[in-house]
Scaffold this motif. Structure first.
Motif: not given
Lengths: 119, 116
Positions: A28-42, A89-98
């Motif tokens: 619902r935020d207008t300000t937010y950040y999106l990320f992609w992370y990679k998680q190898p077997p380690s 394994v690839y993860f998409c993530a979201l953080s909202e800005g205060d």
């Protein structure tokens, strides 16, 4: 409440194929950040890209590219000419800005997509 | 620049015990966040510390607690361990935007906790 959905649980491709990992988010935020992370077997999460809500430009980094579309709340990730080393394994993530922009310390992750690239 | 370090890397405990995990952030990073990763629930946010203050907390019981020291190092503690606490615990550090950083979180290798 914020939510990230990665509909693809597992993807299997043969080396040199292109593959796109889908990510749809809710906020619902207008300000937010999106990320992609990679998680190898380690196990360690490796940062790939960060995109803010005001920047809809697509980005290309080598074989990786990202397509951010606010109209469909999607932030998809494409690997061109996949390689065995891309298996992870690839993860998409979201953080909202205060409002004060002082902290983006809470990431909401999707369930992850397991990518297997076969030789 | 050294990355985020976490100790110990592996831990085996029994139900009812308590455990303390440690995280050293990247030099200059003042924000530390903790996450729990399990096969069933995925990656879930535990809490975030900035300048020794807890700024954000996830939906976990009070058995999960943490703290941050003046050098930005952080610890998390789980008391009265349950079987369901078995997980990979990941720590991430960041240089907040308000301080001129990007706010991007960089993760450590994690601590694998097994509760028997």
């Amino acid at each position: 409440a914020q939510k990230v959905t990665q509909a693809q649980t597992e993807i299997s491709v043969v080396e040199k194929e292109d593959v796109t990992l889908d990510c749809v988010y809710e906020t619902r935020d207008t300000t937010y950040y999106l990320f992609w992370y990679k998680q190898p077997p380690s196990g360690e999460l490796v940062f790939l890209i960060r995109r803010n809500s005001f920047d809809e430009q697509n980005e290309i980094s080598g074989r990786y590219s990202w397509n951010f579309q606010k109209s469909t709340s999607s932030f998809n990730f494409t690997i061109t000419a996949s390689q065995v080393v891309d298996s992870a394994v690839y993860f998409c993530a979201l953080s909202e800005g205060d409002a004060g922009g002082t902290s983006y310390g809470k990431l909401t992750f999707g369930q992850g997509t397991i990518l297997t690239v076969h030789p | 620049k050294a990355g985020v370090t976490q100790t110990p890397r592996y831990l085996i405990k029994t139900r009812g015990q308590q455990v303390t995990l440690s995280c050293s952030p990247i030099s200059g990073h003042r924000s530390v966040s903790w996450y729990q990763q399990t096969p069933g629930q995925g990656l879930q946010f535990l809490f975030e510390y900035f300048s020794e203050t807890q700024r954000n907390k996830g939906n976990f019981p009070g058995r999960f607690s943490g703290r941050q020291f003046s050098n930005s190092r952080s610890e998390m503690n789980v008391s009265t361990l349950e079987l369901g606490d078995s997980a990979l615990y990941l720590c991430a550090s960041s240089f907040p935007r308000a301080s001129g950083g990007s706010g991007t979180q960089y993760f450590g290798p994690g601590t694998r906790l097994t509760v028997l």
